[in-house]
Design a protein around this motif. Sequence first.
Motif, PDB file in Angstrom:
ATOM      1  N   ALA A   1       0.829  -1.204   0.000  1.00 60.67           N
ATOM      2  CA  ALA A   1       0.000   0.000   0.000  1.00 60.67           C
ATOM      3  C   ALA A   1       0.864   1.254   0.000  1.00 60.67           C
ATOM      4  CB  ALA A   1      -0.932   0.008   1.211  1.00 60.67           C
ATOM      5  N   GLY A   2       1.972   1.231   0.731  1.00 53.83           N
ATOM      6  CA  GLY A   2       2.871   2.381   0.746  1.00 53.83           C
ATOM      7  C   GLY A   2       3.447   2.688  -0.617  1.00 53.83           C
ATOM      8  N   VAL A   3       3.774   1.651  -1.375  1.00 50.81           N
ATOM      9  CA  VAL A   3       4.279   1.854  -2.730  1.00 50.81           C
ATOM     10  C   VAL A   3       3.201   2.473  -3.609  1.00 50.81           C
ATOM     11  CG1 VAL A   3       5.199   0.703  -4.786  1.00 50.81           C
ATOM     12  CG2 VAL A   3       5.904  -0.067  -2.502  1.00 50.81           C
ATOM     13  N   VAL A   4       1.966   1.982  -3.486  1.00 55.53           N
ATOM     14  CA  VAL A   4       0.857   2.527  -4.267  1.00 55.53           C
ATOM     15  C   VAL A   4       0.653   4.002  -3.948  1.00 55.53           C
ATOM     16  CG1 VAL A   4      -1.636   2.392  -4.641  1.00 55.53           C
ATOM     17  CG2 VAL A   4      -0.286   0.298  -4.512  1.00 55.53           C
ATOM     18  N   VAL A   5       0.718   4.357  -2.671  1.00 53.98           N
ATOM     19  CA  VAL A   5       0.527   5.751  -2.261  1.00 53.98           C
ATOM     20  C   VAL A   5       1.594   6.657  -2.855  1.00 53.98           C
ATOM     21  CG1 VAL A   5       0.611   7.290  -0.253  1.00 53.98           C
ATOM     22  CG2 VAL A   5      -0.747   5.201  -0.162  1.00 53.98           C
ATOM     23  N   ASP A   6       2.833   6.181  -2.958  1.00 55.11           N
ATOM     24  CA  ASP A   6       3.903   6.989  -3.532  1.00 55.11           C
ATOM     25  C   ASP A   6       3.819   7.068  -5.053  1.00 55.11           C
ATOM     26  OD1 ASP A   6       5.107   7.850  -1.231  1.00 55.11           O
ATOM     27  OD2 ASP A   6       6.594   6.242  -1.147  1.00 55.11           O
ATOM     28  N   ARG A   7       3.138   6.125  -5.685  1.00 51.16           N
ATOM     29  CA  ARG A   7       3.085   6.093  -7.150  1.00 51.16           C
ATOM     30  C   ARG A   7       1.868   6.817  -7.720  1.00 51.16           C
ATOM     31  NH1 ARG A   7       4.862  -0.055  -9.049  1.00 51.16           N
ATOM     32  NH2 ARG A   7       6.990  -0.011  -8.184  1.00 51.16           N
ATOM     33  N   LEU A   8       0.756   6.842  -6.991  1.00 53.11           N
ATOM     34  CA  LEU A   8      -0.492   7.368  -7.543  1.00 53.11           C
ATOM     35  C   LEU A   8      -0.822   8.739  -6.977  1.00 53.11           C
ATOM     36  CD1 LEU A   8      -2.742   4.157  -7.461  1.00 53.11           C
ATOM     37  CD2 LEU A   8      -1.246   4.979  -9.296  1.00 53.11           C
ATOM     38  N   ASP A   9      -1.830   9.364  -7.557  1.00 60.12           N
ATOM     39  CA  ASP A   9      -2.359  10.630  -7.052  1.00 60.12           C
ATOM     40  C   ASP A   9      -3.028  10.354  -5.708  1.00 60.12           C
ATOM     41  OD1 ASP A   9      -4.324  12.719  -6.494  1.00 60.12           O
ATOM     42  OD2 ASP A   9      -3.900  13.469  -8.499  1.00 60.12           O
ATOM     43  N   ARG A  10      -2.453  10.901  -4.632  1.00 60.15           N
ATOM     44  CA  ARG A  10      -2.940  10.581  -3.289  1.00 60.15           C
ATOM     45  C   ARG A  10      -4.350  11.088  -3.044  1.00 60.15           C
ATOM     46  NH1 ARG A  10       2.968  12.400  -1.068  1.00 60.15           N
ATOM     47  NH2 ARG A  10       4.036  10.399  -1.427  1.00 60.15           N
ATOM     48  N   ARG A  11      -4.675  12.240  -3.606  1.00 65.92           N
ATOM     49  CA  ARG A  11      -6.011  12.800  -3.419  1.00 65.92           C
ATOM     50  C   ARG A  11      -7.060  11.873  -4.028  1.00 65.92           C
ATOM     51  NH1 ARG A  11      -9.374  15.493  -6.574  1.00 65.92           N
ATOM     52  NH2 ARG A  11      -7.823  15.408  -8.226  1.00 65.92           N
ATOM     53  N   ARG A  12      -6.847  11.443  -5.268  1.00 67.64           N
ATOM     54  CA  ARG A  12      -7.809  10.556  -5.923  1.00 67.64           C
ATOM     55  C   ARG A  12      -7.902   9.220  -5.209  1.00 67.64           C
ATOM     56  NH1 ARG A  12      -6.399  11.499 -12.373  1.00 67.64           N
ATOM     57  NH2 ARG A  12      -7.080  13.692 -12.462  1.00 67.64           N
ATOM     58  N   LEU A  13      -6.786   8.767  -4.681  1.00 67.77           N
ATOM     59  CA  LEU A  13      -6.772   7.498  -3.974  1.00 67.77           C
ATOM     60  C   LEU A  13      -7.638   7.563  -2.723  1.00 67.77           C
ATOM     61  CD1 LEU A  13      -5.541   4.660  -3.962  1.00 67.77           C
ATOM     62  CD2 LEU A  13      -3.611   5.581  -2.652  1.00 67.77           C
ATOM     63  N   VAL A  14      -7.550   8.656  -1.966  1.00 67.62           N
ATOM     64  CA  VAL A  14      -8.386   8.818  -0.769  1.00 67.62           C
ATOM     65  C   VAL A  14      -9.861   8.855  -1.142  1.00 67.62           C
ATOM     66  CG1 VAL A  14      -8.948  10.351   1.143  1.00 67.62           C
ATOM     67  CG2 VAL A  14      -6.554   9.941   0.555  1.00 67.62           C
ATOM     68  N   VAL A  15     -10.185   9.549  -2.241  1.00 69.44           N
ATOM     69  CA  VAL A  15     -11.582   9.610  -2.696  1.00 69.44           C
ATOM     70  C   VAL A  15     -12.103   8.209  -3.014  1.00 69.44           C
ATOM     71  CG1 VAL A  15     -13.110  10.416  -4.540  1.00 69.44           C
ATOM     72  CG2 VAL A  15     -11.409  11.971  -3.561  1.00 69.44           C
ATOM     73  N   LEU A  16     -11.342   7.442  -3.792  1.00 66.51           N
ATOM     74  CA  LEU A  16     -11.767   6.097  -4.178  1.00 66.51           C
ATOM     75  C   LEU A  16     -11.956   5.198  -2.958  1.00 66.51           C
ATOM     76  CD1 LEU A  16     -12.293   3.892  -6.294  1.00 66.51           C
ATOM     77  CD2 LEU A  16      -9.816   3.521  -6.399  1.00 66.51           C
ATOM     78  N   VAL A  17     -11.011   5.256  -2.043  1.00 63.71           N
ATOM     79  CA  VAL A  17     -11.086   4.409  -0.857  1.00 63.71           C
ATOM     80  C   VAL A  17     -12.309   4.766  -0.010  1.00 63.71           C
ATOM     81  CG1 VAL A  17      -9.963   3.950   1.354  1.00 63.71           C
ATOM     82  CG2 VAL A  17      -8.648   3.835  -0.760  1.00 63.71           C
ATOM     83  N   ASN A  18     -12.619   6.049   0.121  1.00 60.78           N
ATOM     84  CA  ASN A  18     -13.792   6.443   0.889  1.00 60.78           C
ATOM     85  C   ASN A  18     -15.086   5.935   0.262  1.00 60.78           C
ATOM     86  OD1 ASN A  18     -12.597   7.742   3.046  1.00 60.78           O
ATOM     87  ND2 ASN A  18     -12.589   9.741   2.080  1.00 60.78           N
ATOM     88  N   VAL A  19     -15.148   5.932  -1.057  1.00 63.22           N
ATOM     89  CA  VAL A  19     -16.336   5.418  -1.738  1.00 63.22           C
ATOM     90  C   VAL A  19     -16.492   3.919  -1.478  1.00 63.22           C
ATOM     91  CG1 VAL A  19     -17.383   4.972  -3.988  1.00 63.22           C
ATOM     92  CG2 VAL A  19     -16.361   7.202  -3.505  1.00 63.22           C
ATOM     93  N   VAL A  20     -15.392   3.187  -1.563  1.00 63.85           N
ATOM     94  CA  VAL A  20     -15.448   1.737  -1.308  1.00 63.85           C
ATOM     95  C   VAL A  20     -15.893   1.470   0.125  1.00 63.85           C
ATOM     96  CG1 VAL A  20     -14.080  -0.383  -1.141  1.00 63.85           C
ATOM     97  CG2 VAL A  20     -13.717   1.187  -3.058  1.00 63.85           C
ATOM     98  N   ARG A  21     -15.348   2.235   1.072  1.00 64.42           N
ATOM     99  CA  ARG A  21     -15.735   2.035   2.464  1.00 64.42           C
ATOM    100  C   ARG A  21     -17.220   2.346   2.676  1.00 64.42           C
ATOM    101  NH1 ARG A  21     -10.868   4.580   6.116  1.00 64.42           N
ATOM    102  NH2 ARG A  21     -11.146   6.388   4.748  1.00 64.42           N
ATOM    103  N   ALA A  22     -17.726   3.358   1.992  1.00 58.05           N
ATOM    104  CA  ALA A  22     -19.148   3.686   2.106  1.00 58.05           C
ATOM    105  C   ALA A  22     -20.019   2.531   1.628  1.00 58.05           C
ATOM    106  CB  ALA A  22     -19.452   4.951   1.301  1.00 58.05           C
ATOM    107  N   VAL A  23     -19.633   1.913   0.531  1.00 57.88           N
ATOM    108  CA  VAL A  23     -20.407   0.797  -0.019  1.00 57.88           C
ATOM    109  C   VAL A  23     -20.411  -0.385   0.949  1.00 57.88           C
ATOM    110  CG1 VAL A  23     -20.497  -0.918  -1.863  1.00 57.88           C
ATOM    111  CG2 VAL A  23     -20.061   1.485  -2.417  1.00 57.88           C
ATOM    112  N   VAL A  24     -19.246  -0.710   1.504  1.00 60.81           N
ATOM    113  CA  VAL A  24     -19.139  -1.872   2.398  1.00 60.81           C
ATOM    114  C   VAL A  24     -19.925  -1.642   3.689  1.00 60.81           C
ATOM    115  CG1 VAL A  24     -17.539  -3.263   3.758  1.00 60.81           C
ATOM    116  CG2 VAL A  24     -16.930  -2.599   1.433  1.00 60.81           C
ATOM    117  N   ILE A  25     -19.751  -0.473   4.307  1.00 59.57           N
ATOM    118  CA  ILE A  25     -20.475  -0.198   5.548  1.00 59.57           C
ATOM    119  C   ILE A  25     -21.981  -0.095   5.280  1.00 59.57           C
ATOM    120  CG2 ILE A  25     -20.829   1.499   7.375  1.00 59.57           C
ATOM    121  CD1 ILE A  25     -18.343  -0.111   7.732  1.00 59.57           C
TER     122      ILE A  25
END
Length: 413
Positions: free
Chosen positions: A65-89
Amino acid sequence: MGARGAPLGGGFARLWTANAVSNVGDGVALAAGPLLLASLTDDPALVAGAIFVQQLPWLLFALPAGVVVDRLDRRRLVVLVNVVRAVVIGALAAAVGTGVVTVALVYAALFVIGSMETLADSASTALLPAVVAPEQLPRANARLMATQLVGNHLLAPPLGAALFVVAAAVPFGLNAATFLVAALLITTLRRHMPARETPATSARPMLRDIATGLRALFGHPVLRLLALCLCLMNVTLTGAFSILVLYARERLGLDEIGFGLLLAASAVGGLAGSLVAARLLERFGASLLLRVGLVIETSTHLSLALARAPWVAVTTMAVFGAHASLWNVITLSWRQRVVPDALRGRVNSVYFLFAVGGSALGALAGGLAARGLGVTAPFWIAFAGMAALTVAVWRLFSAARLDEQHQAPLVVT
């Protein structure tokens, strides 16, 4: 106006608001989650096992996950992760509402949420230095910490407990909604952040980038010390706190609302600690505050092991909250200043691996100890472990050693 008093800016305001919203939802679930499990089973190992399941992904996925965070746009990554968490919860809320929820289903949802957190926490930690100046980090972190304490631990847990009593599905639905709102807020952060080019490391093998993060953290004496200490501290802390809902009911005689107020007590102290963290750091220095923190954490476990009156436990939790807040502001600001942007995702992931990995192992051990020896056993074990750790590392937290290593650089290799 000096740097300390300068406005933190519009970018921080948006990041702060997103954190505030999501922390309210998390705080509601913080109380509702254990209450849900306690309604499904009275086995201490199964109740504590929920924390282990949510934190297991840190042992499995933290470094990639740390490698992914350093390679990708961190802002977009946080947005995507929040959407996934919303769906699961949201799906978990539906299962609770329709009466089909089981311990296994709760565990499955927690595992997915934990997997998303390995990305979200590393990315969010790396976002802050992009929107505030280095000298403003202690103040910005203290403000985020205060918001987390108010939303996650002070106001929301009693609300979550109350909502659970009214309808068990409601707190989880609210948590899902807050993740969606936070995602929308983070999307507006783009114009407040400097452009960040895709690192050249994106073409390199992932294992090589993981090794770079490991070498960077372990090559820096203070970062290594803080990571190892936090790992051991979390083994003892989570081992005890993983069965806190059972401890509150069986040892203190508290009901659901009382449990929520017990959680809120630590936030009261934590809020006070966060409000004065920057000033205390400037006045007394990191060495003294970290040493005092070790003593407070050790004493916390002893006090809770002995406590029978709710007011003793509440007071203890408030003092512990102040210590935890100070410790987090000091160590997080220190890490953000020392670690360069290109390495933040990987170094943070290694640090989180030790921190949350310790919590996962502690939750597993605490549940088993409570099952075999009673609900106070994890607190006695935690007291012994923290006393040993405090003696072992006391000299390493000297002011001279911390000052000497403060400027030691981390080199990207």
